[in-house]
Design a protein around this motif. Sequence first.
Motif, PDB file in Angstrom:
ATOM      1  N   LYS A  80     -27.879  10.774 -19.571  1.00  0.00           N
ATOM      2  CA  LYS A  80     -28.999  11.096 -20.469  1.00  0.00           C
ATOM      3  C   LYS A  80     -29.533  12.497 -20.171  1.00  0.00           C
ATOM      4  O   LYS A  80     -29.757  13.293 -21.086  1.00  0.00           O
ATOM      5  CB  LYS A  80     -30.117  10.069 -20.326  1.00  0.00           C
ATOM      6  N   GLU A  81     -29.727  12.784 -18.887  1.00  0.00           N
ATOM      7  CA  GLU A  81     -30.226  14.105 -18.501  1.00  0.00           C
ATOM      8  C   GLU A  81     -29.257  15.199 -18.940  1.00  0.00           C
ATOM      9  O   GLU A  81     -29.675  16.257 -19.427  1.00  0.00           O
ATOM     10  CB  GLU A  81     -30.452  14.156 -16.988  1.00  0.00           C
ATOM     11  N   GLU A  82     -27.961  14.936 -18.769  1.00  0.00           N
ATOM     12  CA  GLU A  82     -26.968  15.931 -19.185  1.00  0.00           C
ATOM     13  C   GLU A  82     -26.976  16.113 -20.698  1.00  0.00           C
ATOM     14  O   GLU A  82     -26.897  17.238 -21.197  1.00  0.00           O
ATOM     15  CB  GLU A  82     -25.573  15.534 -18.715  1.00  0.00           C
ATOM     16  N   ALA A  83     -27.078  15.016 -21.442  1.00  0.00           N
ATOM     17  CA  ALA A  83     -27.095  15.097 -22.908  1.00  0.00           C
ATOM     18  C   ALA A  83     -28.286  15.930 -23.384  1.00  0.00           C
ATOM     19  O   ALA A  83     -28.161  16.723 -24.320  1.00  0.00           O
ATOM     20  CB  ALA A  83     -27.129  13.701 -23.516  1.00  0.00           C
ATOM     21  N   GLU A  84     -29.430  15.760 -22.739  1.00  0.00           N
ATOM     22  CA  GLU A  84     -30.608  16.550 -23.098  1.00  0.00           C
ATOM     23  C   GLU A  84     -30.359  18.038 -22.858  1.00  0.00           C
ATOM     24  O   GLU A  84     -30.746  18.879 -23.665  1.00  0.00           O
ATOM     25  CB  GLU A  84     -31.829  16.083 -22.298  1.00  0.00           C
ATOM     26  N   LYS A  85     -29.694  18.360 -21.763  1.00  0.00           N
ATOM     27  CA  LYS A  85     -29.385  19.754 -21.452  1.00  0.00           C
ATOM     28  C   LYS A  85     -28.355  20.339 -22.417  1.00  0.00           C
ATOM     29  O   LYS A  85     -28.299  21.541 -22.619  1.00  0.00           O
ATOM     30  CB  LYS A  85     -28.868  19.879 -20.015  1.00  0.00           C
ATOM     31  N   ARG A  86     -27.533  19.481 -22.995  1.00  0.00           N
ATOM     32  CA  ARG A  86     -26.482  19.932 -23.906  1.00  0.00           C
ATOM     33  C   ARG A  86     -26.940  19.941 -25.365  1.00  0.00           C
ATOM     34  O   ARG A  86     -26.138  19.966 -26.284  1.00  0.00           O
ATOM     35  CB  ARG A  86     -25.241  19.055 -23.750  1.00  0.00           C
ATOM     36  N   GLU A  87     -28.244  19.957 -25.588  1.00  0.00           N
ATOM     37  CA  GLU A  87     -28.790  19.954 -26.944  1.00  0.00           C
ATOM     38  C   GLU A  87     -28.233  21.099 -27.787  1.00  0.00           C
ATOM     39  O   GLU A  87     -27.921  20.928 -28.962  1.00  0.00           O
ATOM     40  CB  GLU A  87     -30.311  20.025 -26.893  1.00  0.00           C
ATOM     41  N   PHE A  88     -28.058  22.269 -27.182  1.00  0.00           N
ATOM     42  CA  PHE A  88     -27.522  23.413 -27.927  1.00  0.00           C
ATOM     43  C   PHE A  88     -26.092  23.134 -28.395  1.00  0.00           C
ATOM     44  O   PHE A  88     -25.697  23.542 -29.479  1.00  0.00           O
ATOM     45  CB  PHE A  88     -27.576  24.699 -27.087  1.00  0.00           C
ATOM     46  N   GLN A  89     -25.316  22.387 -27.599  1.00  0.00           N
ATOM     47  CA  GLN A  89     -23.956  22.042 -28.013  1.00  0.00           C
ATOM     48  C   GLN A  89     -23.981  21.007 -29.136  1.00  0.00           C
ATOM     49  O   GLN A  89     -23.167  21.057 -30.051  1.00  0.00           O
ATOM     50  CB  GLN A  89     -23.142  21.538 -26.816  1.00  0.00           C
ATOM     51  N   LEU A  90     -24.921  20.080 -29.059  1.00  0.00           N
ATOM     52  CA  LEU A  90     -25.085  19.104 -30.134  1.00  0.00           C
ATOM     53  C   LEU A  90     -25.395  19.815 -31.443  1.00  0.00           C
ATOM     54  O   LEU A  90     -24.797  19.517 -32.477  1.00  0.00           O
ATOM     55  CB  LEU A  90     -26.200  18.117 -29.799  1.00  0.00           C
ATOM     56  N   LYS A  91     -26.322  20.767 -31.398  1.00  0.00           N
ATOM     57  CA  LYS A  91     -26.672  21.511 -32.608  1.00  0.00           C
ATOM     58  C   LYS A  91     -25.458  22.249 -33.157  1.00  0.00           C
ATOM     59  O   LYS A  91     -25.214  22.255 -34.367  1.00  0.00           O
ATOM     60  CB  LYS A  91     -27.807  22.495 -32.326  1.00  0.00           C
ATOM     61  N   ASN A  92     -24.674  22.847 -32.277  1.00  0.00           N
ATOM     62  CA  ASN A  92     -23.473  23.560 -32.687  1.00  0.00           C
ATOM     63  C   ASN A  92     -22.471  22.620 -33.359  1.00  0.00           C
ATOM     64  O   ASN A  92     -21.918  22.930 -34.421  1.00  0.00           O
ATOM     65  CB  ASN A  92     -22.839  24.252 -31.476  1.00  0.00           C
ATOM     66  N   ILE A  93     -22.267  21.463 -32.765  1.00  0.00           N
ATOM     67  CA  ILE A  93     -21.353  20.460 -33.341  1.00  0.00           C
ATOM     68  C   ILE A  93     -21.835  20.051 -34.726  1.00  0.00           C
ATOM     69  O   ILE A  93     -21.050  19.988 -35.679  1.00  0.00           O
ATOM     70  CB  ILE A  93     -21.247  19.230 -32.411  1.00  0.00           C
ATOM     71  N   LEU A  94     -23.127  19.776 -34.853  1.00  0.00           N
ATOM     72  CA  LEU A  94     -23.674  19.338 -36.144  1.00  0.00           C
ATOM     73  C   LEU A  94     -23.552  20.413 -37.215  1.00  0.00           C
ATOM     74  O   LEU A  94     -23.165  20.123 -38.348  1.00  0.00           O
ATOM     75  CB  LEU A  94     -25.132  18.918 -35.981  1.00  0.00           C
ATOM     76  N   ILE A  95     -23.875  21.633 -36.863  1.00  0.00           N
ATOM     77  CA  ILE A  95     -23.788  22.713 -37.850  1.00  0.00           C
ATOM     78  C   ILE A  95     -22.357  22.851 -38.348  1.00  0.00           C
ATOM     79  O   ILE A  95     -22.109  22.969 -39.554  1.00  0.00           O
ATOM     80  CB  ILE A  95     -24.323  24.038 -37.260  1.00  0.00           C
TER      81      ILE A  95
END
Length: 141
Positions: A80-95
Amino acid sequence: MSVSSLAKTMLTSFVVLLVAGGVALLIVLYITDDHNDGKAQSIDEVAEHSYETPEITTDLQNGSFVRIQFQIVTDGKKAKEEAEKREFQLKNILIKELAKMDEEDFKTGLSDLEDVVQLKLNEVMTEGMITEVYTISKILQ
Protein backbone atom coordinates in the motif's frame (compact mmCIF):
# COMPACT_ATOMS: atom_id res chain seq x y z
CA MET A 1 22.77 -39.39 -38.88
CA SER A 2 21.08 -42.75 -38.43
CA VAL A 3 17.40 -43.29 -37.73
CA SER A 4 18.06 -44.46 -34.15
CA SER A 5 20.14 -41.37 -33.29
CA LEU A 6 17.48 -39.16 -34.89
CA ALA A 7 14.83 -40.90 -32.78
CA LYS A 8 16.94 -40.44 -29.63
CA THR A 9 17.39 -36.74 -30.43
CA MET A 10 13.65 -36.29 -31.01
CA LEU A 11 12.82 -38.18 -27.79
CA THR A 12 15.33 -36.11 -25.80
CA SER A 13 13.91 -32.89 -27.26
CA PHE A 14 10.38 -34.01 -26.42
CA VAL A 15 11.34 -34.81 -22.81
CA VAL A 16 13.11 -31.44 -22.43
CA LEU A 17 10.04 -29.61 -23.77
CA LEU A 18 7.76 -31.62 -21.51
CA VAL A 19 9.84 -30.81 -18.42
CA ALA A 20 10.07 -27.13 -19.41
CA GLY A 21 6.29 -27.03 -19.89
CA GLY A 22 5.76 -28.60 -16.47
CA VAL A 23 8.06 -26.07 -14.82
CA ALA A 24 6.30 -23.21 -16.63
CA LEU A 25 2.92 -24.52 -15.45
CA LEU A 26 4.11 -24.70 -11.84
CA ILE A 27 5.47 -21.16 -12.04
CA VAL A 28 2.20 -19.82 -13.47
CA LEU A 29 0.17 -21.63 -10.83
CA TYR A 30 2.42 -20.30 -8.06
CA ILE A 31 2.35 -16.72 -9.35
CA THR A 32 -1.43 -16.68 -9.72
CA ASP A 33 -1.90 -18.30 -6.30
CA ASP A 34 -3.61 -16.02 -3.80
CA HIS A 35 -0.50 -15.58 -1.57
CA ASN A 36 -2.85 -15.81 1.42
CA ASP A 37 -2.89 -19.60 1.59
CA GLY A 38 -6.20 -19.64 -0.25
CA LYS A 39 -7.94 -17.30 2.20
CA ALA A 40 -9.66 -14.20 0.88
CA GLN A 41 -8.89 -10.93 2.60
CA SER A 42 -11.47 -9.78 5.13
CA ILE A 43 -13.14 -6.44 4.45
CA ASP A 44 -11.07 -4.93 7.28
CA GLU A 45 -7.86 -6.14 5.59
CA VAL A 46 -9.07 -4.81 2.24
CA ALA A 47 -9.76 -1.40 3.80
CA GLU A 48 -6.43 -1.39 5.66
CA HIS A 49 -4.43 -2.34 2.56
CA SER A 50 -6.20 -0.15 0.02
CA TYR A 51 -5.33 3.23 -1.38
CA GLU A 52 -7.79 5.76 -2.80
CA THR A 53 -6.32 7.63 -5.73
CA PRO A 54 -7.01 11.29 -6.29
CA GLU A 55 -9.42 12.15 -9.10
CA ILE A 56 -7.65 12.20 -12.44
CA THR A 57 -8.98 14.23 -15.37
CA THR A 58 -7.79 13.52 -18.90
CA ASP A 59 -9.05 13.37 -22.47
CA LEU A 60 -10.14 10.35 -24.46
CA GLN A 61 -9.20 9.54 -28.06
CA ASN A 62 -12.30 11.25 -29.47
CA GLY A 63 -11.78 14.50 -27.49
CA SER A 64 -14.22 13.73 -24.67
CA PHE A 65 -13.00 14.25 -21.13
CA VAL A 66 -13.17 11.84 -18.25
CA ARG A 67 -12.70 12.37 -14.53
CA ILE A 68 -12.00 9.08 -12.80
CA GLN A 69 -10.94 7.78 -9.40
CA PHE A 70 -9.87 4.31 -8.23
CA GLN A 71 -9.53 2.27 -5.06
CA ILE A 72 -6.31 0.25 -5.34
CA VAL A 73 -6.26 -2.86 -3.14
CA THR A 74 -2.86 -4.34 -2.25
CA ASP A 75 -1.74 -7.49 -0.51
CA GLY A 76 -0.15 -5.76 2.49
CA LYS A 77 0.93 -2.60 4.30
CA LYS A 78 4.25 -2.26 2.46
CA ALA A 79 2.53 -2.71 -0.90
CA LYS A 80 0.00 0.00 0.00
CA GLU A 81 2.78 2.41 0.93
CA GLU A 82 4.59 1.64 -2.32
CA ALA A 83 1.41 2.10 -4.38
CA GLU A 84 0.90 5.53 -2.81
CA LYS A 85 4.46 6.50 -3.74
CA ARG A 86 3.88 5.28 -7.30
CA GLU A 87 0.92 7.62 -7.84
CA PHE A 88 2.80 9.41 -10.64
CA GLN A 89 3.18 6.07 -12.46
CA LEU A 90 -0.51 5.34 -12.00
CA LYS A 91 -1.36 8.70 -13.55
CA ASN A 92 0.99 7.97 -16.45
CA ILE A 93 -0.60 4.56 -17.05
CA LEU A 94 -4.10 6.07 -16.98
CA ILE A 95 -3.28 8.91 -19.34
CA LYS A 96 -1.75 6.49 -21.85
CA GLU A 97 -4.57 3.95 -21.61
CA LEU A 98 -7.42 6.48 -21.68
CA ALA A 99 -5.90 8.24 -24.70
CA LYS A 100 -6.48 4.98 -26.64
CA MET A 101 -10.16 4.80 -25.66
CA ASP A 102 -13.15 6.65 -27.07
CA GLU A 103 -16.41 7.44 -25.33
CA GLU A 104 -18.05 4.10 -26.24
CA ASP A 105 -15.01 2.08 -25.12
CA PHE A 106 -15.05 3.92 -21.84
CA LYS A 107 -18.73 3.21 -21.23
CA THR A 108 -18.31 -0.55 -21.73
CA GLY A 109 -14.63 -1.16 -20.97
CA LEU A 110 -14.14 -0.22 -17.32
CA SER A 111 -13.29 -3.78 -16.31
CA ASP A 112 -10.63 -3.92 -19.03
CA LEU A 113 -9.20 -0.61 -17.84
CA GLU A 114 -9.08 -1.85 -14.23
CA ASP A 115 -7.29 -5.02 -15.37
CA VAL A 116 -4.73 -3.03 -17.38
CA VAL A 117 -4.06 -0.69 -14.45
CA GLN A 118 -3.59 -3.68 -12.13
CA LEU A 119 -1.29 -5.47 -14.57
CA LYS A 120 0.87 -2.44 -15.35
CA LEU A 121 1.19 -1.39 -11.71
CA ASN A 122 2.18 -4.92 -10.73
CA GLU A 123 4.93 -4.77 -13.36
CA VAL A 124 6.64 -1.97 -11.38
CA MET A 125 5.77 -3.01 -7.81
CA THR A 126 8.59 -4.43 -5.68
CA GLU A 127 7.10 -4.60 -2.15
CA GLY A 128 3.99 -6.65 -2.86
CA MET A 129 1.27 -6.61 -5.43
CA ILE A 130 -1.98 -5.00 -6.44
CA THR A 131 -4.78 -7.51 -5.91
CA GLU A 132 -7.75 -5.48 -7.17
CA VAL A 133 -8.54 -2.17 -8.82
CA TYR A 134 -12.01 -0.70 -8.39
CA THR A 135 -13.43 2.32 -10.18
CA ILE A 136 -15.09 4.38 -7.45
CA SER A 137 -15.91 7.54 -9.38
CA LYS A 138 -16.23 8.48 -13.05
CA ILE A 139 -17.62 11.40 -14.96
CA LEU A 140 -17.61 11.41 -18.74
CA GLN A 141 -18.00 14.78 -20.50
